[in-house]
Design an enzyme around this catalytic site. Structure first.
Site, PDB file in Angstrom:
ATOM      1  N   ARG A 120      41.846  47.297  53.573  1.00 40.43           N
ATOM      2  CA  ARG A 120      42.103  46.134  54.158  1.00 40.43           C
ATOM      3  C   ARG A 120      42.962  45.169  53.414  1.00 40.43           C
ATOM      4  NH1 ARG A 120      39.040  41.492  56.117  1.00 40.43           N
ATOM      5  NH2 ARG A 120      40.165  40.295  57.682  1.00 40.43           N
ATOM      6  N   ARG A 136      42.191  25.542  62.843  1.00 36.55           N
ATOM      7  CA  ARG A 136      41.400  25.104  61.897  1.00 36.55           C
ATOM      8  C   ARG A 136      41.456  23.551  61.720  1.00 36.55           C
ATOM      9  NH1 ARG A 136      39.578  29.078  58.450  1.00 36.55           N
ATOM     10  NH2 ARG A 136      40.924  30.923  58.431  1.00 36.55           N
ATOM     11  N   LYS A 142      43.153  43.068  67.549  1.00 36.31           N
ATOM     12  CA  LYS A 142      41.800  42.595  67.380  1.00 36.31           C
ATOM     13  C   LYS A 142      41.506  41.761  68.413  1.00 36.31           C
ATOM     14  CE  LYS A 142      41.333  40.374  63.189  1.00 36.31           C
ATOM     15  NZ  LYS A 142      41.702  39.734  61.920  1.00 36.31           N
ATOM     16  N   THR A 154      33.138  42.641  61.211  1.00 32.79           N
ATOM     17  CA  THR A 154      32.588  41.586  60.768  1.00 32.79           C
ATOM     18  C   THR A 154      31.159  41.558  60.729  1.00 32.79           C
ATOM     19  OG1 THR A 154      34.191  40.725  62.547  1.00 32.79           O
ATOM     20  CG2 THR A 154      32.825  38.968  61.681  1.00 32.79           C
TER      21      THR A 154
END
Length: 498
Positions: free
Chosen positions: A51, A92, A239, A297
């Site tokens: 990845r 963020r 995802k 994760t």
């Protein structure tokens, strides 16, 4: 492009047979994997898909790691696919003037979309997503730093979102922000993502992961962009990390090629208590709808700093394997951890243990109550039914795209499926399919007898079968035609007559 030679292929094949590891391993590249010897050892330890995280690093970093991986996989004698993971619209906060601040329960705190990027204080901080004020309302719960810090919205005033700290803690620069229950309207593809899609197509990556997917339209747009960039063969990974995606799950699965259970943001938005049940549901629905699924994760998070995983992490990985996931993924464990090779080796060991001792892994799961929409699906189901009721050593699929092996891999069996193909891209692509192993093979054109003997010779040479073993062979009547698999034969392996 580096290619796997005959001797290396033999070693890889023997390695696969010895392990009988069906579940595949995805590992993230990063500073900890930037030495060739480390990557070679990771490949030998069991790496199947590498990845490249586009959220971190410059284009030059990605290029260097892609080339290094291709060199390492060739030297290790393994086919390794490459997955480019798009950053997506990660919401963020901005940065603080004097570094991290300590938020205390009950104090007021302001999120200000107009504040300077580096002007954050104990009282307020900027937000990178300027439209956030349109998405939140008084009474909403906002989660920072993967849910460790909880804010209750008390008022939205112009560019300022006034909150009260419900759960405090240390808050540092550029931490992620989620709204509990979802509802952030940011599109799945940013301008940077579009550039990275073009990069992925130009570099011939095998998979591209789309972050923060909302619905099937996000997948369709990404596929159009890939095709426009010359990457029609690149497969898409959706995802699942947004609350909205759960409501649209069936449509997303049907539109994509691979699903990733991205448990970080998904757990924050949905609540950690619901995560285990969601993971099982997503895996089940994805396999039932004939797509591939990755579980990701914090699978072995402690191995960022420790040489062995915790018992809880071992159980986490094993449960995903027993649920039927095609692959499990390592993130910071390999990208930035102290023990990237040991992390892959530990993942391999846990997978082998789960697959060896969990009885249901080997139970046949025929789908007798569905209508087939593709010839390959019908052939795949017939093959697996036959294989599970006959003493068959191996299944060999002569394949152009790998589609038939994907259909087969949706049905549980302990019989290895070998994708015999002349296409290197297909050999890399199938590395993520559960229980499927790639073999370089160019179909002879002169006669069926010659074809069968060539298959037998390859199986014997690589010690994938012994003389007298039964195998199932699938192929298309028109060899070399993608999507043309329409027959199966039950054959007995033998050596060529002198």
């Amino acid at each position: 492009m580096q290619r796997v030679d005959g001797l290396a292929l033999r070693r890889a094949a023997l390695h696969n047979v010895a392990m009988l590891r069906r579940t595949k391993i995805v590992a993230t590249l990063g500073p900890a994997t930037d030495e060739l010897d480390v990557l070679i050892d990771m490949c030998r330890a069991g790496l199947d898909v590498a990845r490249v995280n586009f959220s971190h690093g410059a284009v030059e970093d990605h290029l260097r790691r892609i080339e290094l991986l291709r060199t390492a996989s060739a030297r290790a004698g393994r086919y390794v696919a490459i997955l480019g993971d798009l950053a997506g619209p990660k919401i963020r906060i901005e940065s603080f003037v004097d570094g991290a601040v300590q938020l205390v329960e009950g104090q007021p705190f302001v999120l200000d979309t107009a504040l300077d990027k580096r002007a954050g204080t104990i009282d307020s901080v900027g937000v990178a997503y300027k439209e956030l004020t349109a998405d939140v309302f008084a009474g909403d719960t906002l989660l920072l730093n993967d849910g460790l810090i909880v804010l209750e919205v008390t008022e939205v005033e112009g560019t300022r979102i006034h909150t009260r700290v419900v759960a405090g803690g240390e808050l540092s620069n550029r931490k992620g922000l989620n709204r509990k229950g979802g509802g952030i309207s940011a599109p799945a593809l940013t301008d940077k993502d579009r550039e990275d899609i073009r990069f992925a197509a130009a570099q011939g990556l095998d998979y591209v992961a789309l972050s923060f997917v909302r619905d099937a339209d996000d997948i369709h747009l990404a596929r159009e962009l890939l095709r426009a960039a010359g990457g029609a063969g690149v497969r898409i990974v959706a995802k699942i990390e947004r609350h909205e995606a759960i409501a649209q799950l069936a449509g997303i699965i049907d539109a994509t090629d691979v699903i990733m259970v991205a448990r970080g943001d998904l757990g924050v938005e949905m609540g950690h208590a619901a995560l285990t049940g969601l993971q099982k549901t997503i895996i089940h629905q994805t396999r039932h709808r004939n797509r591939v699924v990755i579980t990701a994760t914090q699978m072995m998070e402690s191995m960022i700093t420790n040489p062995v995983p915790t018992r809880a992490e071992v159980s986490d990985v094993a449960n995903a394997v027993m649920d039927g996931t095609d692959a499990v993924m390592l993130s910071a464990e390999t990208a930035a951890g102290k023990y990237p090779v040991k992390a892959v080796a530990a993942m391999t060991e846990v997978i082998e243990g789960a697959e060896t001792y969990h009885l249901s892994m080997h139970r046949p799961r025929e789908r007798s109550n569905v209508r087939f929409s593709h010839t390959e699906e019908a052939i795949a189901n017939a093959v697996m039914y036959t294989a599970n009721h006959l003493n068959v050593r191996a299944i060999v699929a002569l394949t152009e795209s790998g589609a038939t092996t994907q259909w087969m891999s949706r049905l549980r069996s302990d019989i290895p499926i070998y994708a015999f193909t002349r296409h290197e891209a297909t050999r890399r692509r199938v590395t993520i399919y559960r229980g499927v192993y790639p073999v370089a093979f160019d179909i002879p054109r002169d006669s069926r007898r010659t074809l069968f003997q060539s298959v037998f010779d390859m199986l014997l040479e690589l010690e994938l079968a012994a003389e007298g073993d039964q195998i199932i062979l699938t192929q298309g009547e028109l060899t070399g035609v993608q999507g043309g698999t329409n027959s199966l034969q039950i054959l007995t392996v033998h050596r060529a007559l002198a």
